[in-house]
Write a protein that holds these residues in place. Sequence first.
Motif, PDB file in Angstrom:
ATOM      1  N   PRO A  42       4.925  -8.596  -4.846  1.00 57.18           N
ATOM      2  CA  PRO A  42       4.363  -8.211  -3.550  1.00 57.18           C
ATOM      3  C   PRO A  42       4.505  -9.307  -2.508  1.00 57.18           C
ATOM      4  O   PRO A  42       4.116 -10.451  -2.732  1.00 57.18           O
ATOM      5  CB  PRO A  42       2.888  -7.936  -3.878  1.00 57.18           C
ATOM      6  CG  PRO A  42       2.607  -8.738  -5.103  1.00 57.18           C
ATOM      7  CD  PRO A  42       3.885  -8.822  -5.869  1.00 57.18           C
ATOM      8  N   GLY A  44       3.497 -10.266   1.308  1.00 55.66           N
ATOM      9  CA  GLY A  44       2.601  -9.917   2.397  1.00 55.66           C
ATOM     10  C   GLY A  44       2.946 -10.620   3.686  1.00 55.66           C
ATOM     11  O   GLY A  44       4.066 -11.080   3.905  1.00 55.66           O
ATOM     12  N   ASP A  58      -1.180  -6.358   6.465  1.00 56.11           N
ATOM     13  CA  ASP A  58       0.000  -6.007   5.663  1.00 56.11           C
ATOM     14  C   ASP A  58      -0.141  -6.477   4.217  1.00 56.11           C
ATOM     15  O   ASP A  58       0.369  -5.842   3.295  1.00 56.11           O
ATOM     16  CB  ASP A  58       1.257  -6.612   6.281  1.00 56.11           C
ATOM     17  CG  ASP A  58       1.604  -5.982   7.624  1.00 56.11           C
ATOM     18  OD1 ASP A  58       1.068  -4.908   7.934  1.00 56.11           O
ATOM     19  OD2 ASP A  58       2.419  -6.567   8.364  1.00 56.11           O
ATOM     20  N   THR A  62      -0.133  -3.925   1.047  1.00 54.54           N
ATOM     21  CA  THR A  62       0.865  -4.177   0.000  1.00 54.54           C
ATOM     22  C   THR A  62       0.210  -4.274  -1.366  1.00 54.54           C
ATOM     23  O   THR A  62       0.658  -3.633  -2.335  1.00 54.54           O
ATOM     24  CB  THR A  62       1.627  -5.486   0.300  1.00 54.54           C
ATOM     25  OG1 THR A  62       2.322  -5.360   1.546  1.00 54.54           O
ATOM     26  CG2 THR A  62       2.632  -5.799  -0.803  1.00 54.54           C
ATOM     27  N   SER A 130       6.739  -4.726   0.051  1.00 59.32           N
ATOM     28  CA  SER A 130       6.047  -5.220   1.238  1.00 59.32           C
ATOM     29  C   SER A 130       5.735  -4.098   2.212  1.00 59.32           C
ATOM     30  O   SER A 130       6.512  -3.155   2.367  1.00 59.32           O
ATOM     31  CB  SER A 130       6.877  -6.279   1.959  1.00 59.32           C
ATOM     32  OG  SER A 130       6.141  -6.843   3.033  1.00 59.32           O
ATOM     33  N   HIS A 131       4.586  -4.245   2.874  1.00 58.97           N
ATOM     34  CA  HIS A 131       4.217  -3.325   3.950  1.00 58.97           C
ATOM     35  C   HIS A 131       4.700  -3.852   5.299  1.00 58.97           C
ATOM     36  O   HIS A 131       4.717  -3.110   6.283  1.00 58.97           O
ATOM     37  CB  HIS A 131       2.685  -3.166   3.966  1.00 58.97           C
ATOM     38  CG  HIS A 131       2.181  -2.245   5.031  1.00 58.97           C
ATOM     39  ND1 HIS A 131       2.335  -0.880   4.976  1.00 58.97           N
ATOM     40  CD2 HIS A 131       1.530  -2.495   6.208  1.00 58.97           C
ATOM     41  CE1 HIS A 131       1.797  -0.326   6.046  1.00 58.97           C
ATOM     42  NE2 HIS A 131       1.312  -1.284   6.819  1.00 58.97           N
ATOM     43  N   LYS A 158      10.070  -1.067   0.781  1.00 62.18           N
ATOM     44  CA  LYS A 158       9.226  -1.106   1.964  1.00 62.18           C
ATOM     45  C   LYS A 158       8.280   0.088   1.906  1.00 62.18           C
ATOM     46  O   LYS A 158       8.726   1.229   1.814  1.00 62.18           O
ATOM     47  CB  LYS A 158      10.107  -1.035   3.222  1.00 62.18           C
ATOM     48  CG  LYS A 158       9.355  -0.815   4.522  1.00 62.18           C
ATOM     49  CD  LYS A 158       8.513  -2.026   4.894  1.00 62.18           C
ATOM     50  CE  LYS A 158       7.850  -1.795   6.253  1.00 62.18           C
ATOM     51  NZ  LYS A 158       6.834  -0.710   6.197  1.00 62.18           N
ATOM     52  N   THR A 159       6.965  -0.166   1.923  1.00 65.78           N
ATOM     53  CA  THR A 159       6.022   0.947   1.878  1.00 65.78           C
ATOM     54  C   THR A 159       6.297   1.899   3.041  1.00 65.78           C
ATOM     55  O   THR A 159       6.696   1.472   4.127  1.00 65.78           O
ATOM     56  CB  THR A 159       4.570   0.454   1.940  1.00 65.78           C
ATOM     57  OG1 THR A 159       4.384  -0.321   3.126  1.00 65.78           O
ATOM     58  CG2 THR A 159       4.224  -0.370   0.720  1.00 65.78           C
TER      59      THR A 159
END
Length: 297
Positions: A42, A44, A58, A62, A130-131, A158-159
Motif C-alpha cells: 500500500p 499512501g 489517501d 488505501t 494506492s488511492h 489504483k483504487t
Amino acid sequence: MSVKDYAKTDAASERKHNILGMSFAEVAERLAEPGQDTVLIPMGSTEKHGAHIPLGTDSYVTMEVVYRAAEAVDVLHTPLQPFGYSPHHMGRNEEGAGTITLRAETYRRVLHDVARSLIFHGVKKIVFVSHHGSNTKPIDELMRQLRYHTGAYISFYKTPTEREANVVQHLFDNPPEETPGWHSSELETACLMATADNLVHMDRAVDDRAHAPAYMGEAFSKIDGVGTVKFRGSENIWVPMEHHEYSDTATIGNPFRATKEKGLAMFDAMADHLAAYVEEVRGFEVGDVRSDYPERA
C-alpha cells in the motif's frame, strides 16, 4: 494515523496479513504455502485535501481497501508507505499546508527497494496499491526495471476514483458535473466517514469546482483534477500546474452528499474488485525469478 493503524494485524482473525505484525518465522511459513507468493504494497500520501478531511485521506482509503481485500483472499501485505508523489499539493511557500512529498526519484527508489526486498525473500508477484492518483505518474520506468531485472510480476492497482470510478459509479448521488470521485468530494468524504469519522469536520466543507489557472484567461477551462486544460474544445494540453492554481479550496466537487453508509458500500465495492484481481494474479504463470539482491546496501 496511529501506530495501531500502521500495525493493524487482523484482530478479528487468527490469520495475520500485515507483515509488520508477523515474526520472520511466520512470514517464512506463509511464503512456503502454495499460492502465497503474492504481496500487496500500500502506497499512501500525506497531502493537502479540503479543510474538512485530513492530510492522510489517501492513506486511510488505501489501507482500508487493502485490509479488506487481504482478509477476503488471504494475501500478505506490507505496512503503509505514508508519503507519496505530491509536489503539486505543497501549496504556496510558508503557507503551512502540511503536505510531505517525495521527489520522483526518491519515490521510485522507495518502490524499488521495497519490491526487491520482498522478491529476495521469495515473493514472485507484487501489487502496489494506492488511492492517490499522482502516485502512478512516475512509475512506468521503475516497474519495467523491476520486471526486466527480476522476472517477477509487477503491477500497480489504483483504487477506482476520479475518471476511472466505474466500480463505485452506481453509489454516487453527485451528478457528473459535481465530479463525485474527485478530490475531497463525495467519494473521499464518504470513505473517511466510514473509516475515520472523528477526522471529518463537515462544518469546514465547501462545494467547489476546478477551473483553469487564472493566468491563462478565458480561452482555457478545466473540469477536474487531470493535468490537462481544455482549449477550443480539445483537452490535449498537459501543463505542470499546482493544485492551488486550479482548485481554490483543495475540493473538487460536492462533499455534502457523503454518508458513512455510502462510504462503507464504496469500501466493499473497491475491496471486492481488488480481491478479485489478486485472485486472478495468483493464477498467473511466472517463470524463474531472479531473486538475489546484491546491491541492497
